[in-house]
Design an enzyme around this catalytic site. Structure first.
Site, mmCIF file in Angstrom:
data_model
loop_
_atom_site.group_PDB
_atom_site.id
_atom_site.type_symbol
_atom_site.label_atom_id
_atom_site.label_comp_id
_atom_site.label_asym_id
_atom_site.label_seq_id
_atom_site.Cartn_x
_atom_site.Cartn_y
_atom_site.Cartn_z
ATOM 1 N N HIS A 200 4.277 -3.379 -25.306
ATOM 2 C CA HIS A 200 4.946 -3.248 -23.861
ATOM 3 C C HIS A 200 4.143 -2.340 -23.141
ATOM 4 O O HIS A 200 4.149 -0.934 -23.446
ATOM 5 C CB HIS A 200 6.443 -2.822 -24.156
ATOM 6 N N LYS B 214 4.376 -9.826 -25.643
ATOM 7 C CA LYS B 214 4.280 -8.379 -26.183
ATOM 8 C C LYS B 214 4.613 -8.424 -27.666
ATOM 9 O O LYS B 214 4.285 -7.360 -28.335
ATOM 10 C CB LYS B 214 5.765 -7.837 -25.471
ATOM 11 N N HIS C 213 9.995 -11.720 -20.580
ATOM 12 C CA HIS C 213 9.961 -10.246 -20.524
ATOM 13 C C HIS C 213 9.854 -9.631 -22.212
ATOM 14 O O HIS C 213 9.024 -9.008 -22.571
ATOM 15 C CB HIS C 213 10.981 -9.384 -19.928
ATOM 16 N N CYS D 195 8.977 -1.277 -15.408
ATOM 17 C CA CYS D 195 8.366 -2.314 -16.215
ATOM 18 C C CYS D 195 8.244 -3.782 -15.325
ATOM 19 O O CYS D 195 7.436 -4.573 -15.926
ATOM 20 C CB CYS D 195 8.965 -2.855 -17.600
ATOM 21 N N PHE E 283 13.626 -0.852 -16.475
ATOM 22 C CA PHE E 283 15.003 0.223 -16.255
ATOM 23 C C PHE E 283 15.328 0.261 -14.598
ATOM 24 O O PHE E 283 14.158 0.507 -13.802
ATOM 25 C CB PHE E 283 14.497 1.355 -16.721
ATOM 26 N N GLU F 187 17.761 -12.558 -21.804
ATOM 27 C CA GLU F 187 16.880 -13.390 -21.276
ATOM 28 C C GLU F 187 16.910 -14.749 -21.627
ATOM 29 O O GLU F 187 16.731 -15.846 -20.483
ATOM 30 C CB GLU F 187 15.559 -12.786 -21.142
#
Length: 417
Positions: A342, A337, A305, A165, A403, A316
């Site tokens: 996403h 998002k 994110h 991502c 990831f 975050e």
């Protein structure tokens, strides 16, 4: 050596809340949710029955049937977004050095739908490996960059950056570095994803990563809310035209803003979970500030994110507090998002566009669907909850993480001659 300044001169977007940049920005400012019940699959046996899909998209309006059949959806999306960005930048292809113009285009997964279709057909057959001759060229993640370069004759650097991502933010940073190191004048950078397939939905669902709020899709993506239950999968593409300042000025280009710096780090910790102390995320923002030769008090907005997952959202925000100190409570923070879902490898690109337009228009898009703030989140943080806010945005950070522990942060700022 003296590094060249890099500016943004074109934008293209294909998103669940708008099929071009003006519609996308309108959706962001007005807090529109792109999530709905999945329409392209039989959802009967799926645990997650919702996604942020493109609405009203018709590829026949953009390319002929023969060409479309040779491309997976992720490549089709890439071509549409890149076309809008190239038109927006108003580049005269006859007046540029095409060996100093390139494409870096990302996809976290690539041609998942064609892979799924071809392998399923093989499994149902008699064991004879009969595959479409376009199977491999449609599937591989680098092919969108190739298609874009061939359409416009761009002969400079051409490849795909793949880091889950974080992918398309890395594409932007790589393109930025080619230009400022004087190895290119113009770069098309971005990403596309088309993973709303049985294997895409089923794979993420098996990880317990996605929301199962099937009865209320519009509010399923709810970053920072105490009742969030996972991310919502999205699809689409985002493209940015990056250009050296001197090249842009020489051709009288429109300038949206300046790309000031970027950085990459790795958590080196876990396949899917963030580092418990947020070390990689802290460092990527610190390194990006250093790269841009900026200080924390110059940043007015962070596009996070913010996936709407229980662990990631809080980690975050704590990292932001660590990096920005008191400035963390003076600036705006939001997760777009909450509206787009996403987009995996394309997330960084469409969120960079949101960041660029926030700077250009001095409007911060909201984090929608926040009903009850997670008690672990410091209430002093301005998360731009549920409604866009007007403020001067001098500079902004766009964060993406993937990831594998991949972290990327890009910093944009207002252009000043």
């Amino acid at each position: 050596m003296t590094l060249r300044r890099v500016v943004v001169t074109g934008l293209g977007a294909l998103t669940p809340i708008g099929l071009d940049v003006p519609a996308y920005w309108d959706g962001l400012v007005n807090g529109v949710s792109g999530c709905a019940t999945i329409t392209n699959l039989d959802i009967t046996k799926l645990k997650t029955k919702i996604a942020c899909q493109l609405k009203g998209f018709d590829i026949s309006k953009h390319m002929d049937r023969k060409e479309a059949k040779r491309q997976d959806l992720f490549s089709q999306y890439a071509m549409v977004a890149a076309s809008e960005a190239m038109a927006d930048a108003a580049i005269d292809l006859e007046k540029i050095d095409k060996y100093r113009a390139g494409v870096i285009w990302s996809s976290g997964i690539g041609g998942l739908s064609v892979f799924e279709e071809e392998v399923t057909a093989f499994a149902k057959g008699d064991g004879t490996p009969r595959f479409n001759p376009f199977f491999i060229p449609k599937m591989i993640a680098d092919i969108a960059a190739g298609h874009i370069s061939m359409k416009y004759g761009l002969c400079g650097p051409n490849y795909a950056a793949v880091a889950a991502c974080a992918s398309s933010t890395i594409s932007l940073i790589d393109a930025f570095n080619f230009i400022r190191l004087n190895k290119a004048d113009i770069m098309v950078a971005g990403g596309s994803e088309a993973a709303v397939t049985y294997s895409g939905i089923g794979g993420f669902s098996s990880m317990k990563a996605m929301s199962e709020r099937n009865d209320d899709p519009a509010t399923a993506s709810r970053p920072y809310d105490k009742d969030r239950d996972g991310f919502v999968l999205g699809e689409g593409a985002g493209a940015l035209i990056l250009e050296s300042l001197d090249h842009a000025l020489a051709r009288g280009a429109k300038i949206y803003c300046e790309l000031a710096g970027g950085a990459l780090t790795a958590d080196a910790y876990h396949l899917t979970a963030p580092h418990p102390e947020g070390l990689g995320v802290i460092k990527v923002m610190e390194f990006a500030l250093q790269d841009a030769e900026m200080t924390a008090d110059q940043i007015d907005y962070v596009n996070t994110h913010g996936t709407s997952t229980p662990l990631g959202d809080v980690a975050e925000l704590k990292a932001i507090e660590k990096v920005f100190g008191e400035q963390a409570y003076k600036m705006n923070i939001s997760s777009t998002k909450s509206m787009t879902g996403h987009l995996l490898g394309a997330a960084g690109a469409i969120e960079a566009i949101a960041t660029v337009l926030a700077i250009k228009n001095d409007i911060v898009p909201p984090t929608i669907n926040n009903f009850n703030l997670d008690p672990e989140i410091d209430p002093r943080l301005n998360l731009t909850l549920n409604k866009a806010q007007h403020r001067t945005v001098r500079a902004a950070v766009s964060n993406t993480f993937g990831f594998g522990g991949h972290n990327a942060a890009a910093i944009f700022k207002k252009y000043e001659g």
